[in-house]
Design a protein around this motif. Sequence first.
Motif, PDB file in Angstrom:
ATOM      1  N   ARG A 195       0.867  -1.187   0.000  1.00 44.88           N
ATOM      2  CA  ARG A 195       0.000   0.000   0.000  1.00 44.88           C
ATOM      3  C   ARG A 195       0.899   1.231   0.000  1.00 44.88           C
ATOM      4  O   ARG A 195       2.061   1.146   0.373  1.00 44.88           O
TER       5      ARG A 195
ATOM      6  N   PHE B 221       6.406  -0.936   8.124  1.00 49.04           N
ATOM      7  CA  PHE B 221       5.096  -0.471   8.557  1.00 49.04           C
ATOM      8  C   PHE B 221       5.057   1.049   8.546  1.00 49.04           C
ATOM      9  O   PHE B 221       6.059   1.704   8.831  1.00 49.04           O
TER      10      PHE B 221
ATOM     11  N   GLU C 147       0.901   4.350  11.110  1.00 47.66           N
ATOM     12  CA  GLU C 147      -0.323   3.811  11.704  1.00 47.66           C
ATOM     13  C   GLU C 147      -0.243   2.301  11.930  1.00 47.66           C
ATOM     14  O   GLU C 147      -1.234   1.662  12.273  1.00 47.66           O
TER      15      GLU C 147
ATOM     16  N   ARG D 207       0.381  -0.026   9.653  1.00 50.91           N
ATOM     17  CA  ARG D 207      -0.044  -0.839   8.509  1.00 50.91           C
ATOM     18  C   ARG D 207       1.165  -1.312   7.711  1.00 50.91           C
ATOM     19  O   ARG D 207       2.108  -0.548   7.485  1.00 50.91           O
TER      20      ARG D 207
END
Length: 142
Positions: free
Chosen positions: A91, A118, A121, A123
């Motif tokens: 992402r 990551f 946040e 993710r």
Amino acid sequence: MTETIPTPADIQASLLKGPYHQWLGLQVVSVGEGSIELSAKWREEWVVNLAGGYIHGGILAALVDLTADWALVSKTGRGVPTIDLRVDYHRPAKGDLRSTGRVIKFGRQVSVAEAQVFDSEGRLVASGRGVYSTPDSASAKA
């Protein structure tokens, strides 16, 4: 091979000998037997998409490589040359980054480690696996 695991401060000092590592704003968060966690402070120069503010994939790839490489430090006492690297992008990434790495296989000449990156946040934004040259302990200390 080193007999004791280097401290985060020891690894930090070695890591920051490289100007690129300094520019990335790398910090050693923790280190264990065959594992490491790093953080990198966001920089405006990382942005590839001005409208979205997304971080360039090359920065993510560098973090995958560095984190997987330095996960081997508990065995090698230092960073080692990369032979091959695979990166998957999951992402768009924004903000400060955190990466974790772990050794998959430690070999006398070649080792394999993986890393995950990551966003701020928590993710998963990228992951990958590297193959590294790990000469025997006599060569590694030279």
